[in-house]
Design an enzyme around this catalytic site. Structure first.
Site, PDB file in Angstrom:
ATOM      1  N   LYS A 191       0.847  -1.194   0.000  1.00 23.78           N
ATOM      2  CA  LYS A 191       0.000   0.000   0.000  1.00 23.78           C
ATOM      3  C   LYS A 191       0.881   1.242   0.000  1.00 23.78           C
ATOM      4  O   LYS A 191       1.464   1.606   1.002  1.00 23.78           O
ATOM      5  CB  LYS A 191      -0.933   0.055   1.212  1.00 23.78           C
ATOM      6  CG  LYS A 191      -2.015   1.127   0.964  1.00 23.78           C
ATOM      7  CD  LYS A 191      -2.626   1.700   2.216  1.00 23.78           C
ATOM      8  CE  LYS A 191      -1.804   2.769   2.880  1.00 23.78           C
ATOM      9  NZ  LYS A 191      -1.621   4.010   2.100  1.00 23.78           N
ATOM     10  N   GLU A 247       3.676   7.342  15.719  1.00 22.07           N
ATOM     11  CA  GLU A 247       2.285   7.294  16.169  1.00 22.07           C
ATOM     12  C   GLU A 247       1.508   6.171  15.468  1.00 22.07           C
ATOM     13  O   GLU A 247       0.850   5.344  16.113  1.00 22.07           O
ATOM     14  CB  GLU A 247       1.666   8.659  15.836  1.00 22.07           C
ATOM     15  CG  GLU A 247       0.261   8.863  16.263  1.00 22.07           C
ATOM     16  CD  GLU A 247      -0.349  10.091  15.556  1.00 22.07           C
ATOM     17  OE1 GLU A 247       0.384  10.873  14.917  1.00 22.07           O
ATOM     18  OE2 GLU A 247      -1.571  10.229  15.649  1.00 22.07           O
ATOM     19  N   GLU A 266       9.757   0.818  10.746  1.00 26.95           N
ATOM     20  CA  GLU A 266      10.835   1.808  10.567  1.00 26.95           C
ATOM     21  C   GLU A 266      10.167   3.165  10.764  1.00 26.95           C
ATOM     22  O   GLU A 266       9.351   3.574   9.947  1.00 26.95           O
ATOM     23  CB  GLU A 266      11.455   1.656   9.180  1.00 26.95           C
ATOM     24  CG  GLU A 266      12.860   2.209   9.111  1.00 26.95           C
ATOM     25  CD  GLU A 266      12.886   3.622   8.609  1.00 26.95           C
ATOM     26  OE1 GLU A 266      12.885   4.541   9.466  1.00 26.95           O
ATOM     27  OE2 GLU A 266      12.897   3.815   7.396  1.00 26.95           O
ATOM     28  N   CYS A 300      13.675  10.341   7.489  1.00 26.92           N
ATOM     29  CA  CYS A 300      13.600   9.916   8.890  1.00 26.92           C
ATOM     30  C   CYS A 300      14.919  10.093   9.623  1.00 26.92           C
ATOM     31  O   CYS A 300      14.952  10.218  10.829  1.00 26.92           O
ATOM     32  CB  CYS A 300      13.115   8.471   8.961  1.00 26.92           C
ATOM     33  SG  CYS A 300      14.010   7.388   7.849  1.00 26.92           S
ATOM     34  N   GLU A 400       9.846  15.423  16.011  1.00 25.31           N
ATOM     35  CA  GLU A 400      10.221  15.279  14.608  1.00 25.31           C
ATOM     36  C   GLU A 400       9.446  16.305  13.775  1.00 25.31           C
ATOM     37  O   GLU A 400       8.223  16.323  13.810  1.00 25.31           O
ATOM     38  CB  GLU A 400       9.905  13.863  14.118  1.00 25.31           C
ATOM     39  CG  GLU A 400      10.288  13.662  12.667  1.00 25.31           C
ATOM     40  CD  GLU A 400      10.157  12.214  12.194  1.00 25.31           C
ATOM     41  OE1 GLU A 400       9.060  11.654  12.287  1.00 25.31           O
ATOM     42  OE2 GLU A 400      11.176  11.657  11.736  1.00 25.31           O
TER      43      GLU A 400
HETATM   44  P1  NAI Z   1       1.821   8.233   8.476  1.00 26.11           P
HETATM   45  O1  NAI Z   1       2.608   7.400   9.415  1.00 26.11           O
HETATM   46  O2  NAI Z   1       0.398   8.564   8.831  1.00 26.11           O
HETATM   47  O3  NAI Z   1       1.771   7.514   7.014  1.00 26.11           O
HETATM   48  C1  NAI Z   1       2.678   6.555   6.549  1.00 26.11           C
HETATM   49  C2  NAI Z   1       1.911   5.429   5.849  1.00 26.11           C
HETATM   50  O4  NAI Z   1       1.044   4.799   6.794  1.00 26.11           O
HETATM   51  C3  NAI Z   1       0.997   5.884   4.703  1.00 26.11           C
HETATM   52  O5  NAI Z   1       0.999   4.905   3.701  1.00 26.11           O
HETATM   53  C4  NAI Z   1      -0.365   5.941   5.371  1.00 26.11           C
HETATM   54  O6  NAI Z   1      -1.429   5.780   4.457  1.00 26.11           O
HETATM   55  C5  NAI Z   1      -0.290   4.763   6.319  1.00 26.11           C
HETATM   56  N1  NAI Z   1      -1.184   4.826   7.486  1.00 26.11           N
HETATM   57  C6  NAI Z   1      -1.599   5.927   8.174  1.00 26.11           C
HETATM   58  N2  NAI Z   1      -2.426   5.570   9.181  1.00 26.11           N
HETATM   59  C7  NAI Z   1      -2.529   4.220   9.142  1.00 26.11           C
HETATM   60  C8  NAI Z   1      -3.231   3.251   9.920  1.00 26.11           C
HETATM   61  N3  NAI Z   1      -3.994   3.615  10.947  1.00 26.11           N
HETATM   62  N4  NAI Z   1      -3.091   1.953   9.605  1.00 26.11           N
HETATM   63  C9  NAI Z   1      -2.314   1.566   8.577  1.00 26.11           C
HETATM   64  N5  NAI Z   1      -1.640   2.419   7.792  1.00 26.11           N
HETATM   65  C10 NAI Z   1      -1.733   3.730   8.074  1.00 26.11           C
HETATM   66  O7  NAI Z   1       2.624   9.552   8.194  1.00 26.11           O
HETATM   67  P2  NAI Z   1       2.084  10.957   7.640  1.00 26.11           P
HETATM   68  O8  NAI Z   1       0.756  11.268   8.244  1.00 26.11           O
HETATM   69  O9  NAI Z   1       2.165  10.918   6.172  1.00 26.11           O
HETATM   70  O10 NAI Z   1       3.187  11.945   8.208  1.00 26.11           O
HETATM   71  C11 NAI Z   1       3.143  12.358   9.564  1.00 26.11           C
HETATM   72  C12 NAI Z   1       4.523  12.423  10.152  1.00 26.11           C
HETATM   73  O11 NAI Z   1       5.051  11.113  10.209  1.00 26.11           O
HETATM   74  C13 NAI Z   1       5.560  13.203   9.364  1.00 26.11           C
HETATM   75  O12 NAI Z   1       5.503  14.565   9.633  1.00 26.11           O
HETATM   76  C14 NAI Z   1       6.822  12.576   9.864  1.00 26.11           C
HETATM   77  O13 NAI Z   1       7.183  13.147  11.100  1.00 26.11           O
HETATM   78  C15 NAI Z   1       6.457  11.134  10.087  1.00 26.11           C
HETATM   79  N6  NAI Z   1       6.862  10.288   8.948  1.00 26.11           N
HETATM   80  C16 NAI Z   1       7.985   9.531   9.062  1.00 26.11           C
HETATM   81  C17 NAI Z   1       8.436   8.788   7.992  1.00 26.11           C
HETATM   82  C18 NAI Z   1       9.670   7.965   8.074  1.00 26.11           C
HETATM   83  O14 NAI Z   1      10.299   7.745   7.057  1.00 26.11           O
HETATM   84  N7  NAI Z   1      10.033   7.439   9.217  1.00 26.11           N
HETATM   85  C19 NAI Z   1       7.751   8.817   6.698  1.00 26.11           C
HETATM   86  C20 NAI Z   1       6.537   9.598   6.698  1.00 26.11           C
HETATM   87  C21 NAI Z   1       6.140  10.310   7.788  1.00 26.11           C
END
Ligand code: NAI
Ligand code: MG
Length: 497
Positions: A191, A247, A266, A300, A400
């Site tokens: 996904k 989160e 990750e 990240c 972050e």
């Molecule tokens: P997110 O963690 O919500 O999204 C990442 C992925 O998880 C996306 O594919 C999203 O559709 C999916 N997702 C979201 N909620 C879910 C759930 N309940 N169950 C299953 N899948 C779910 O991150 P978002 O909202 O795009 O960004 C928020 C913050 O997260 C950013 O500002 C950053 O701080 C952090 N982040 C960290 C990343 C990393 O590489 N470690 C990458 C993206 C965001």
């Protein structure tokens, strides 16, 4: 041959209305008929309409992945044949480097010079590295102390794997997930992030072209709370691999408990980057710039807490601020752009919200701190920002931000800086800049982080394990470390008496 924006817009892929999802080898619309829009962050304009997956589509994809795992050609392929498919996919990615780089830049906003030179070539490289592992998944013979027993282990695939990826390195994240899972013989439901679904879906076409059997890779675009959550909760998924926020990582762990799925995570970071006074300062300042501003800070491992020895603090902060001011902010497709837009309006609001919080809490922006003063840049742009006069307790020094915002923090000695660097819920990465080899290794040993870069930053290679300490995650990706995440060990006892 170079691909242009007009070629992409007229490509069969983007001409689809909507761009479809890949389930069981077929390109299909969502069961509900719903679609969502993906935007060009450089302009804020709609780039494409994409079929929006939900629980029903996820269920169909899981059924297809299960069937492909248990029967049909995939489980009968030899390791060498699996390796060849991965290698062929790498060749196809390389053949389409211009097209994929442009598509990635249009969907994510990242400067084309980086998508062309890094994102796409590294994606191909990742598949090649894991192509080699398909033939090297060896078990052991175990010298048990029970007479007449011949005991050995086999490494078998985990089964049906759900993979959820973020938007910051869309196609590379797809590769980090798919390549080891497929090398080990699993089947997958991927996904992509709702902000950046396009390169993963185009990769799906190349996966079919390479000759992977139907149902081995299924790609369902959609939102996290619907499609993502359905994948994590599905009782017939054996493992979830996730990259994204800490989160959501915690939610995934809870939601996966129903059938005790294996989970690897990750997650986020707030990585310390430490400059000692004996470092080659010109080099270190440039390194600090790359550590925080690469990919608009949406990485990240971003070196977002810059610890600088107080004897060189003013020099480093002013050097870094000058470099930041000199970066060319521009459209992703402009080959001279150093810093593109953030991925979305939501991310722009989050990052500029942190900048305002920093100012309110008393920090001082030596440069940046606002939207660029340029009428032409209508997308989600924010200036590279350096904060001075920051304390470790401030929000911007703890949370972050995931944007081009760095906090500069002075320190006095090694023990002090290691303790302050480690005072974080995260432990993903760290940087150390020094010409003293003893100090370099001692500091690396003292830092609680999954990766430490000495006199360099943001280095990644398919062969080098990567992952977090503390709340930065579980498990490792890349290198042979990741094979543990995609195989399980079976021990076989044979009575020879
Ligand atoms: P997110 O963690 O919500 O999204 C990442 C992925 O998880 C996306 O594919 C999203 O559709 C999916 N997702 C979201 N909620 C879910 C759930 N309940 N169950 C299953 N899948 C779910 O991150 P978002 O909202 O795009 O960004 C928020 C913050 O997260 C950013 O500002 C950053 O701080 C952090 N982040 C960290 C990343 C990393 O590489 N470690 C990458 C993206 C965001
Ligand atoms: Mg989210």
């Amino acid at each position: 041959m170079t691909t242009h924006v007009t070629d992409i817009a007229q490509s069969a892929f983007l001409q689809q209305q909507p761009v479809k999802m890949l389930i069981g080898g077929q390109w299909v619309n969502s069961a509900s008929g719903k679609t969502f829009e993906t935007f060009n962050p450089s302009t804020g304009e709609v780039l494409a309409k994409v079929a929006e997956g939900d629980a029903e589509d996820i269920n169909r994809a899981v059924v297809a992945a299960r069937k492909a795992f248990e029967s049909g050609p995939w489980p009968k392929l030899t390791p060498s044949q699996r390796g060849r498919l991965l290698w062929k996919l790498a060749d196809l990615i390389e053949k389409h480097v211009d097209e994929l780089a442009l598509l990635e830049t249009l969907d994510n906003g990242k400067p084309i010079k980086y998508s062309k030179a890094a994102d796409i070539p590294l994606t191909a490289d990742h598949f090649r590295y894991f192509a080699g592992w398909a033939t090297k998944l060896e078990g052991d013979t175990i010298p048990v102390s029970i007479p007449n027993m011949f005991t050995y282990t086999l490494r078998e695939p985990v089964g049906v794997v759900g993979q959820i990826i973020p938007w910051n390195f869309p196609i590379q994240m797809a590769a980090w997930k798919l390549a080891p899972a497929l090398a080990c013989g699993n089947t997958v439901i991927l996904k992509p992030a709702e902000q950046t679904p396009l390169t993963a879906l185009r990769l799906g076409e190349l996966i079919s072209e390479a000759g992977f059997p139907d149902g081995v890779v299924n790609i369902v675009a959609g939102f996290g709370e619907t499609a993502g959550a359905a994948l994590v909760a599905h009782p017939d998924v054996d493992k979830i691999a996730f990259t994204g926020s800490t989160e959501v990582g915690k939610k995934i762990l809870q939601a996966s408990a129903g059938n005790l799925k294996r989970v690897t995570l990750e997650l986020g970071g707030k990585s310390p980057n430490i400059i000692f006074p004996d470092a080659d300062l010109k080099f270190a300042v440039r390194g600090a710039m790359n550590a925080i501003f690469f990919n608009q800070g949406q990485i990240c491992t971003a070196g977002s807490r810059l610890f600088v020895h107080k004897s060189v603090y003013d020099q480093v902060v002013s050097g870094l601020s000058d470099l930041a001011k000199g970066m060319k902010i521009g459209l992703g497709v402009d080959p001279t752009t150093d810093l593109g837009p953030l991925v979305s309006q939501e991310q722009w609001e989050r990052v500029t919200g942190y900048i305002e919080t920093g100012k309110r809490e008393g920090a001082n922006a030596t440069t940046g701190g606002a939207r660029p003063d340029n009428e032409q840049l209508k997308g989600y742009f924010v200036q590279p920002t350096v904060f001075d006069n920051v304390s470790d307790e401030m929000t911007i020094a703890r949370e972050e931000i995931f944007g081009p915002v760095v906090t500069a923090l002075p320190f006095e000695d090694v023990e002090e800086v290691a303790a302050r660097a480690n005072k974080s819920i995260y432990g993903l990465a760290a940087g150390v800049w020094t010409s003293d080899v003893k100090k370099a290794h001692k500091t690396a040993a003292a830092l609680k982080a999954g990766v430490v870069w000495i006199n360099t930053y943001n280095q990644f290679d398919a062969a080098a394990p990567f992952g977090g300490y503390k709340q930065s995650g579980y498990g490792r990706e890349m290198g042979h470390a990741v094979l543990d995440a995609y195989t399980q060990t079976k021990t076989v006892w044979v009575n020879l008496r």
